[in-house]
Design a protein around this motif. Structure first.
Motif, PDB file in Angstrom:
ATOM      1  N   ALA A   2       9.365   4.309  -5.474  1.00 32.73           N
ATOM      2  CA  ALA A   2       8.090   3.773  -5.399  1.00 32.73           C
ATOM      3  C   ALA A   2       7.375   3.972  -4.303  1.00 32.73           C
ATOM      4  N   THR A   3       5.919   4.187  -4.521  1.00 27.50           N
ATOM      5  CA  THR A   3       4.958   3.933  -3.356  1.00 27.50           C
ATOM      6  C   THR A   3       4.468   2.635  -3.500  1.00 27.50           C
ATOM      7  N   ILE A   4       4.321   1.969  -2.668  1.00 24.54           N
ATOM      8  CA  ILE A   4       3.872   0.615  -2.522  1.00 24.54           C
ATOM      9  C   ILE A   4       2.670   0.426  -1.379  1.00 24.54           C
ATOM     10  N   HIS A  26      11.819   2.799  -0.345  1.00 26.32           N
ATOM     11  CA  HIS A  26      10.311   2.950  -0.918  1.00 26.32           C
ATOM     12  C   HIS A  26       9.448   3.643   0.134  1.00 26.32           C
ATOM     13  N   ALA A  41      -5.694   2.800  -2.492  1.00 29.14           N
ATOM     14  CA  ALA A  41      -5.348   2.801  -3.858  1.00 29.14           C
ATOM     15  C   ALA A  41      -5.796   3.821  -4.764  1.00 29.14           C
ATOM     16  N   LYS A  45      -2.871   6.119  -5.242  1.00 35.12           N
ATOM     17  CA  LYS A  45      -2.345   5.807  -6.426  1.00 35.12           C
ATOM     18  C   LYS A  45      -1.137   5.208  -6.709  1.00 35.12           C
ATOM     19  N   PRO A  46      -0.831   4.128  -5.962  1.00 34.08           N
ATOM     20  CA  PRO A  46       0.437   3.420  -5.545  1.00 34.08           C
ATOM     21  C   PRO A  46       1.003   2.830  -6.823  1.00 34.08           C
ATOM     22  N   GLU A  47       2.388   2.820  -6.955  1.00 30.35           N
ATOM     23  CA  GLU A  47       2.887   2.230  -8.216  1.00 30.35           C
ATOM     24  C   GLU A  47       2.823   0.722  -8.111  1.00 30.35           C
ATOM     25  N   LEU A  48       2.801   0.086  -6.858  1.00 32.33           N
ATOM     26  CA  LEU A  48       2.691  -1.076  -6.922  1.00 32.33           C
ATOM     27  C   LEU A  48       1.721  -1.674  -5.833  1.00 32.33           C
ATOM     28  N   ILE A  49       0.925  -2.594  -5.844  1.00 37.70           N
ATOM     29  CA  ILE A  49       0.184  -3.182  -4.789  1.00 37.70           C
ATOM     30  C   ILE A  49       0.573  -4.871  -4.141  1.00 37.70           C
ATOM     31  N   LEU A  50       0.980  -4.923  -3.251  1.00 32.31           N
ATOM     32  CA  LEU A  50       1.450  -6.261  -2.590  1.00 32.31           C
ATOM     33  C   LEU A  50       0.048  -6.818  -2.011  1.00 32.31           C
TER      34      LEU A  50
END
Length: 53
Positions: A2-4, A26, A41, A45-50
């Motif tokens: 994933a891209t995070i 990742h 973002a 278009k990351p799969e997850l944002i922390l």
């Protein structure tokens, strides 16, 4: 994997999280303020944002 996106204003914390995400396979992206996080973002278009609160 994933891209995070890591949205964290503390560079040391961001670097530590990014390092561990890379070791897990990742692709981390970093943003050190809210405006940059929104731009990254939208663009990547990351799969997850922390998100740091």
């Amino acid at each position: 994997m994933a891209t995070i996106l890591i949205a964290e204003d503390d560079h040391a914390i961001s670097d530590l999280v990014a390092y561990n995400l890379e070791r897990a396979g990742h692709t981390p992206l970093a943003a050190y303020d809210g405006l940059t996080a929104l731009e990254v973002a939208r663009r990547d278009k990351p799969e997850l944002i922390l998100l740091d609160q």
